[in-house]
Write a protein that holds these residues in place. Structure first.
Motif, PDB file in Angstrom:
ATOM      1  N   LEU A 173      -2.440  -0.854  -5.650  1.00 58.58           N
ATOM      2  CA  LEU A 173      -1.121  -0.527  -6.198  1.00 58.58           C
ATOM      3  C   LEU A 173      -0.220   0.073  -5.122  1.00 58.58           C
ATOM      4  CD1 LEU A 173      -2.048   0.958  -9.696  1.00 58.58           C
ATOM      5  CD2 LEU A 173      -0.862  -1.191  -9.252  1.00 58.58           C
ATOM      6  N   THR A 174      -0.791   0.906  -4.270  1.00 56.96           N
ATOM      7  CA  THR A 174      -0.003   1.521  -3.204  1.00 56.96           C
ATOM      8  C   THR A 174       0.451   0.485  -2.178  1.00 56.96           C
ATOM      9  OG1 THR A 174      -1.145   3.636  -3.480  1.00 56.96           O
ATOM     10  CG2 THR A 174      -0.045   3.249  -1.363  1.00 56.96           C
ATOM     11  N   LEU A 175      -0.432  -0.424  -1.798  1.00 58.74           N
ATOM     12  CA  LEU A 175      -0.055  -1.473  -0.848  1.00 58.74           C
ATOM     13  C   LEU A 175       1.069  -2.349  -1.407  1.00 58.74           C
ATOM     14  CD1 LEU A 175      -3.612  -2.540   0.373  1.00 58.74           C
ATOM     15  CD2 LEU A 175      -1.844  -1.453   1.774  1.00 58.74           C
ATOM     16  N   LEU A 176       0.947  -2.734  -2.672  1.00 56.97           N
ATOM     17  CA  LEU A 176       1.984  -3.560  -3.301  1.00 56.97           C
ATOM     18  C   LEU A 176       3.294  -2.794  -3.450  1.00 56.97           C
ATOM     19  CD1 LEU A 176      -0.248  -5.304  -5.978  1.00 56.97           C
ATOM     20  CD2 LEU A 176       1.067  -6.483  -4.209  1.00 56.97           C
ATOM     21  N   GLN A 177       3.194  -1.493  -3.707  1.00 58.18           N
ATOM     22  CA  GLN A 177       4.409  -0.692  -3.863  1.00 58.18           C
ATOM     23  C   GLN A 177       5.118  -0.503  -2.522  1.00 58.18           C
ATOM     24  OE1 GLN A 177       5.352   0.046  -6.884  1.00 58.18           O
ATOM     25  NE2 GLN A 177       7.237   1.098  -6.297  1.00 58.18           N
ATOM     26  N   ILE A 178       4.355  -0.230  -1.470  1.00 56.43           N
ATOM     27  CA  ILE A 178       4.940  -0.009  -0.153  1.00 56.43           C
ATOM     28  C   ILE A 178       5.637  -1.263   0.360  1.00 56.43           C
ATOM     29  CG2 ILE A 178       4.387   0.397   2.285  1.00 56.43           C
ATOM     30  CD1 ILE A 178       2.189   2.299   1.327  1.00 56.43           C
ATOM     31  N   SER A 231       7.869 -14.491  -4.295  1.00 53.35           N
ATOM     32  CA  SER A 231       9.211 -14.082  -3.886  1.00 53.35           C
ATOM     33  C   SER A 231       9.367 -14.061  -2.369  1.00 53.35           C
ATOM     34  CB  SER A 231       9.542 -12.705  -4.459  1.00 53.35           C
ATOM     35  OG  SER A 231       8.642 -11.730  -3.957  1.00 53.35           O
ATOM     36  N   GLY A 232       8.275 -14.290  -1.647  1.00 55.89           N
ATOM     37  CA  GLY A 232       8.328 -14.307  -0.196  1.00 55.89           C
ATOM     38  C   GLY A 232       8.276 -12.946   0.456  1.00 55.89           C
ATOM     39  N   ILE A 233       8.018 -11.902  -0.323  1.00 51.19           N
ATOM     40  CA  ILE A 233       7.992 -10.545   0.222  1.00 51.19           C
ATOM     41  C   ILE A 233       6.656 -10.249   0.905  1.00 51.19           C
ATOM     42  CG2 ILE A 233       8.188  -8.097  -0.348  1.00 51.19           C
ATOM     43  CD1 ILE A 233       9.911  -8.881  -2.716  1.00 51.19           C
ATOM     44  N   VAL A 234       5.579 -10.703   0.301  1.00 51.08           N
ATOM     45  CA  VAL A 234       4.235 -10.488   0.839  1.00 51.08           C
ATOM     46  C   VAL A 234       3.626 -11.846   1.169  1.00 51.08           C
ATOM     47  CG1 VAL A 234       1.931  -9.582   0.368  1.00 51.08           C
ATOM     48  CG2 VAL A 234       3.939  -8.363  -0.480  1.00 51.08           C
ATOM     49  N   ALA A 235       3.042 -11.958   2.350  1.00 51.92           N
ATOM     50  CA  ALA A 235       2.442 -13.222   2.775  1.00 51.92           C
ATOM     51  C   ALA A 235       1.108 -13.452   2.078  1.00 51.92           C
ATOM     52  CB  ALA A 235       2.246 -13.219   4.285  1.00 51.92           C
ATOM     53  N   LEU A 236       0.756 -14.716   1.937  1.00 46.12           N
ATOM     54  CA  LEU A 236      -0.498 -15.070   1.272  1.00 46.12           C
ATOM     55  C   LEU A 236      -1.698 -14.509   2.022  1.00 46.12           C
ATOM     56  CD1 LEU A 236      -2.014 -16.667  -0.918  1.00 46.12           C
ATOM     57  CD2 LEU A 236      -1.921 -18.654   0.592  1.00 46.12           C
ATOM     58  N   ASP A 237      -1.692 -14.620   3.349  1.00 42.53           N
ATOM     59  CA  ASP A 237      -2.831 -14.104   4.108  1.00 42.53           C
ATOM     60  C   ASP A 237      -2.898 -12.576   4.069  1.00 42.53           C
ATOM     61  OD1 ASP A 237      -0.451 -14.559   5.561  1.00 42.53           O
ATOM     62  OD2 ASP A 237      -1.446 -14.170   7.456  1.00 42.53           O
ATOM     63  N   GLN A 238      -1.761 -11.926   3.853  1.00 43.92           N
ATOM     64  CA  GLN A 238      -1.773 -10.480   3.695  1.00 43.92           C
ATOM     65  C   GLN A 238      -2.428 -10.082   2.374  1.00 43.92           C
ATOM     66  OE1 GLN A 238       2.126  -8.613   3.886  1.00 43.92           O
ATOM     67  NE2 GLN A 238       1.288  -6.868   5.006  1.00 43.92           N
ATOM     68  N   LEU A 239      -2.105 -10.802   1.303  1.00 44.33           N
ATOM     69  CA  LEU A 239      -2.775 -10.554   0.024  1.00 44.33           C
ATOM     70  C   LEU A 239      -4.273 -10.791   0.141  1.00 44.33           C
ATOM     71  CD1 LEU A 239      -0.444 -12.137  -2.698  1.00 44.33           C
ATOM     72  CD2 LEU A 239      -0.910  -9.708  -2.341  1.00 44.33           C
ATOM     73  N   LEU A 240      -4.643 -11.885   0.809  1.00 35.94           N
ATOM     74  CA  LEU A 240      -6.065 -12.196   0.978  1.00 35.94           C
ATOM     75  C   LEU A 240      -6.769 -11.077   1.729  1.00 35.94           C
ATOM     76  CD1 LEU A 240      -8.457 -14.101   0.706  1.00 35.94           C
ATOM     77  CD2 LEU A 240      -7.666 -15.298   2.750  1.00 35.94           C
ATOM     78  N   LEU A 241      -6.095 -10.504   2.723  1.00 33.39           N
ATOM     79  CA  LEU A 241      -6.685  -9.398   3.478  1.00 33.39           C
ATOM     80  C   LEU A 241      -6.894  -8.178   2.582  1.00 33.39           C
ATOM     81  CD1 LEU A 241      -7.594  -8.039   6.088  1.00 33.39           C
ATOM     82  CD2 LEU A 241      -5.194  -7.585   6.601  1.00 33.39           C
TER      83      LEU A 241
END
Length: 334
Positions: A173-178, A231-241
C-alpha cells in the motif's frame, strides 16, 4: 473533515472490536484454525478473523462515503470485486472448499469486474525503460484476468507465518501510494492503521487473516496495481518487482510439484517461508524474507529507470534463499 474523522474512528473502532472479540466470533462463525502434526504447528486453535476485521472496517468507510457524497463507479466495481473475494475466502475458512472451485469463482468475479469497468483491462504494457507495448483487447482481457487471479492465489500461499501478510499489506500500500497516489490520503491512512492493528494481533498469535483476509488484501492491492499500470504511472516490471516474492514462490512451488508428479492444489511445507524458518533462526528468517522485497522495491522507487536490474537481482537473491538448505548443509562424516 468531520466525515474523514468519522470514517477513521468507525474503521479503527470496528477493527479493534472484532480483533478483541476474535475468539468468540471465530467460534460462532466456525473459522477456528486448529493445529495438527502435519502443517499447522501453532499452539492453540486460532480464529481466522483478521480478514473479517478489515472487511467490516472497509465496508463502514464505503457506507459512510456513499451517504456523504457517493462512491464513483470504478470504486464500486473495485469494492464488489474485493468483497466477492472476501466471501470466497470466508466460505473456504468455514468449509475448506476445493482450490479448483475457488479458482473458477475468482475467475468469474474478475471477468465480471473487467466487463463492468473496461479501464481495468490494459490497453498497453508500460515498462520502466520507457517502452510501451500495445496489446489486443481480447488478449489483454484474458491475460490481465489470469494475472490478477494468479496473484490473489499466490498471496494466499505466502500467508504461512505470522506477520508476513500484514507486513506485505503495509509495504504494498505504501509503495502504491508513494508512486501512484493509489488512494485518497485519508483512506490510505485508515487502511494503514487498520492493517497495523491486525499485524500486531497477528504477531502475538491472537488472530489469523484466513483465506478471507489473504484474498481481501491481495485483490485490493492487485486492482490498485492494475489501475496504476494502466494509467502509465507505474511500470509493469516495477509492479512485478514489488510482488516478486509471492509470484516467485508460487511459480517455484508449482514447478517443483509438477516435476515430482504432485498436485499443485494440495498444501505443503515447501514454500519459501518454510525453507527459511525451518533452516534459520526466526530473526534471521524474518530479515532474509523481508530483504527480498524491501531492498529492491526501495531501489526501484529511488531509481525507477534501473528497475529491470533490481528485478534480476531480486530473482537471483530469491534463488539463493530458496536453496538455503543446500548452502547451509553440513558435510557428513564417514
Amino acid at each position: 473533515m468531520a466525515m474523514i474523522l468519522l470514517q477513521f474512528l468507525a474503521a479503527l473502532g470496528l477493527t479493534l472490536l472484532i480483533l478483541w472479540l476474535a475468539r468468540p466470533l471465530g467460534i460462532r462463525l466456525g473459522v477456528l484454525d486448529t493445529p495438527n502434526a502435519v502443517r499447522k504447528f501453532h499452539a492453540r486453535p486460532t480464529p481466522k478473523m483478521g480478514g473479517t476485521a478489515l472487511a467490516v472496517a472497509g465496508l463502514a468507510c464505503v457506507l459512510l462515503q456513499s451517504l456523504h457524497i457517493g462512491v464513483p463507479f470504478p470504486a464500486k466495481v473495485g469494492v464488489v470485486l474485493v468483497a466477492c473475494h472476501y466471501i470466497i475466502g470466508l466460505i473456504d475458512d468455514r468449509a475448506d472448499i476445493d482450490a479448483r472451485l475457488r479458482l473458477i469463482l475468482s475467475m468469474a468475479v474478475v471477468a465480471a469486474a473487467f466487463w463492468l469497468d473496461p479501464r481495468l483491462v490494459p490497453s498497453a504494457l508500460h515498462f520502466s525503460w520507457g517502452v510501451s507495448v500495445g496489446i489486443v483487447p481480447v488478449f489483454a482481457f484474458i491475460a490481465a484476468g489470469l494475472v490478477l487471479v494468479s496473484f490473489i492465489f499466490a498471496v494466499n500461499l505466502i500467508d504461512g507465518r505470522n506477520g508476513i501478510l500484514g507486513g506485505y499489506a503495509l509495504v504494498w500500500l505504501t509503495l502504491l501510494q508513494i508512486t501512484a497516489d493509489a488512494l485518497p490520503i485519508h483512506y490510505y491512512g485508515i487502511a494503514m492503521v487498520c492493517c497495523a492493528a491486525f499485524l500486531v494481533a497477528n504477531l502475538r498469535g491472537l488472530v489469523f487473516a484466513g483465506d478471507s483476509g489473504a484474498y481481501l488484501i491481495a485483490s485490493t492491492v492487485g486492482i490498485l496495481g492494475l489501475y496504476a499500470q494502466n494509467s502509465g504511472i507505474v511500470a509493469l516490471d516495477q509492479l512485478l518487482l514489488w510482488f516478486i516474492v509471492p509470484v516467485f514462490d508460487a511459480a517455484r512451488v508449482l514447478a517443483v510439484r509438477l516435476r515430482r508428479g504432485q498436485s499443485p492444489f494440495r498444501g505443503g511445507r515447501d514454500h519459501l517461508h518454510h525453507v527459511l524458518w525451518d533452516d534459520t533462526s526466526p530473526r534471521w528468517a524474518s530479515a532474509l524474507y523481508a530483504s527480498a522485497t524491501l531492498v529492491p522495491s526501495t531501489l526501484s522507487v529511488i531509481a525507477p529507470g534501473l528497475t529491470s536490474v533490481w528485478l534480476v537481482a531480486a530473482v537471483a537473491w530469491l534463488l539463493v534463499l530458496s536453496n538455503l538448505p543446500v548452502f547451509l548443509a553440513k558435510p557428513r562424516t564417514v
